[in-house]
Design a protein around this motif. Structure first.
Motif, PDB file in Angstrom:
ATOM      1  N   ASP A  51      -7.154  -1.372  -6.052  1.00 28.36           N
ATOM      2  CA  ASP A  51      -6.750  -2.409  -6.933  1.00 28.36           C
ATOM      3  C   ASP A  51      -5.502  -3.053  -6.703  1.00 28.36           C
ATOM      4  O   ASP A  51      -4.445  -2.493  -6.773  1.00 28.36           O
ATOM      5  CB  ASP A  51      -6.726  -1.481  -8.255  1.00 28.36           C
ATOM      6  N   TYR A  52      -5.607  -4.326  -6.483  1.00 32.08           N
ATOM      7  CA  TYR A  52      -4.215  -5.183  -5.864  1.00 32.08           C
ATOM      8  C   TYR A  52      -3.414  -5.162  -6.771  1.00 32.08           C
ATOM      9  O   TYR A  52      -1.908  -4.868  -6.832  1.00 32.08           O
ATOM     10  CB  TYR A  52      -4.750  -6.308  -5.520  1.00 32.08           C
ATOM     11  N   GLN A  55      -1.775  -1.614  -7.707  1.00 27.07           N
ATOM     12  CA  GLN A  55      -0.902  -1.279  -6.462  1.00 27.07           C
ATOM     13  C   GLN A  55       0.543  -1.777  -6.776  1.00 27.07           C
ATOM     14  O   GLN A  55       1.676  -1.419  -6.381  1.00 27.07           O
ATOM     15  CB  GLN A  55      -1.335  -1.316  -5.160  1.00 27.07           C
ATOM     16  N   ALA A  56       0.571  -3.295  -7.179  1.00 28.79           N
ATOM     17  CA  ALA A  56       1.678  -3.991  -7.428  1.00 28.79           C
ATOM     18  C   ALA A  56       2.358  -3.476  -8.278  1.00 28.79           C
ATOM     19  O   ALA A  56       3.683  -3.449  -8.297  1.00 28.79           O
ATOM     20  CB  ALA A  56       1.347  -5.375  -7.612  1.00 28.79           C
ATOM     21  N   VAL A  84       0.525  -8.516   0.903  1.00 24.42           N
ATOM     22  CA  VAL A  84      -0.758  -8.129   0.428  1.00 24.42           C
ATOM     23  C   VAL A  84      -1.616  -8.097   1.492  1.00 24.42           C
ATOM     24  O   VAL A  84      -1.858  -9.159   2.312  1.00 24.42           O
ATOM     25  CB  VAL A  84      -1.023  -8.998  -0.816  1.00 24.42           C
ATOM     26  N   SER A  86      -4.711  -8.561   2.608  1.00 30.91           N
ATOM     27  CA  SER A  86      -6.070  -9.635   2.413  1.00 30.91           C
ATOM     28  C   SER A  86      -5.914 -10.948   2.888  1.00 30.91           C
ATOM     29  O   SER A  86      -4.725 -11.329   3.132  1.00 30.91           O
ATOM     30  CB  SER A  86      -6.133  -9.554   0.794  1.00 30.91           C
ATOM     31  N   ASP A  91      -6.584 -12.243  -4.112  1.00 32.42           N
ATOM     32  CA  ASP A  91      -6.102 -10.897  -4.231  1.00 32.42           C
ATOM     33  C   ASP A  91      -4.509 -10.917  -4.101  1.00 32.42           C
ATOM     34  O   ASP A  91      -3.794 -10.280  -4.642  1.00 32.42           O
ATOM     35  CB  ASP A  91      -6.618 -10.200  -2.837  1.00 32.42           C
ATOM     36  N   LEU A  92      -4.222 -12.111  -3.202  1.00 30.81           N
ATOM     37  CA  LEU A  92      -2.771 -12.135  -3.351  1.00 30.81           C
ATOM     38  C   LEU A  92      -2.009 -12.537  -4.695  1.00 30.81           C
ATOM     39  O   LEU A  92      -1.148 -12.109  -5.258  1.00 30.81           O
ATOM     40  CB  LEU A  92      -2.402 -13.334  -2.280  1.00 30.81           C
ATOM     41  N   ALA A  95      -1.657  -9.684  -7.035  1.00 35.80           N
ATOM     42  CA  ALA A  95      -0.528  -9.074  -7.058  1.00 35.80           C
ATOM     43  C   ALA A  95       0.675  -9.699  -7.404  1.00 35.80           C
ATOM     44  O   ALA A  95       1.594  -9.254  -8.044  1.00 35.80           O
ATOM     45  CB  ALA A  95      -0.355  -8.604  -5.259  1.00 35.80           C
ATOM     46  N   LEU A 124      -2.355  -1.729  -0.164  1.00 38.82           N
ATOM     47  CA  LEU A 124      -2.678  -3.053  -0.343  1.00 38.82           C
ATOM     48  C   LEU A 124      -1.393  -3.944  -0.568  1.00 38.82           C
ATOM     49  O   LEU A 124      -1.624  -5.190  -0.343  1.00 38.82           O
ATOM     50  CB  LEU A 124      -3.796  -3.272  -1.233  1.00 38.82           C
ATOM     51  N   VAL A 125      -0.450  -3.413  -1.133  1.00 39.83           N
ATOM     52  CA  VAL A 125       0.663  -4.073  -1.715  1.00 39.83           C
ATOM     53  C   VAL A 125       1.858  -3.519  -1.100  1.00 39.83           C
ATOM     54  O   VAL A 125       2.177  -2.250  -1.110  1.00 39.83           O
ATOM     55  CB  VAL A 125       0.756  -4.298  -3.066  1.00 39.83           C
TER      56      VAL A 125
END
Length: 139
Positions: A51-52, A55-56, A84, A86, A91-92, A95, A124-125
């Motif tokens: 989960d982007y 995680q952010a 990020v 990805s 996705d970017l 986040a 991921l972040v």
């Protein structure tokens, strides 16, 4: 407490960016260089696997804890770099929107980057930051 940060905007640059293009801190400010804030739980496990945005959120929480330990807050941050893992823009953006919203009106200069991999399993972040505070230096 007086803030050290001055955000700089330019009318000659696009206003589409959701952040200031530059920031300054006076010479007497104390700079704080944070390690990349990772989405790690207290037990060292990775939060919000897959989960982007989740995680952010955790990375911002951890960054706030590191700032507090340094006598600072998000309002003292002078710049960020959001990494990020990805190649997909969405996705970017997922986040980035969390980071942007956490900073609210204090829209510091930021770089958003897609990278191939980050250091922890399922990470991921990661958010790097520099802050500046005005204080007596009595630490």
């Amino acid at each position: 407490m007086a803030r050290a940060i001055t955000l700089i905007r330019s009318t000659s640059l696009s206003d589409i960016a959701e952040y200031a293009y530059a920031a300054t801190a006076p010479a007497e400010s104390r700079l704080i260089f944070l390690a990349g804030a990772c989405p790690l739980n207290d037990d060292g496990s990775t939060a919000a696997i897959g989960d982007y945005a989740g995680q952010a959120v955790k990375a911002v929480e951890n960054m706030q804890a590191a700032l507090a330990a340094s006598g600072a807050s998000l309002q003292d941050v002078i710049s960020t770099r959001v990494l990020v893992a990805s190649v997909r823009r969405k996705d970017l953006v997922a986040a980035w929107e969390v980071v942007r919203d956490a900073f609210a009106d204090h829209d510091v200069p930021s770089t958003l980057m897609g990278v191939t991999v980050l250091g922890y399993e399922d990470q991921l972040v990661e958010i790097e930051a520099v802050a500046a505070v005005l204080d007596s230096g009595d630490r």
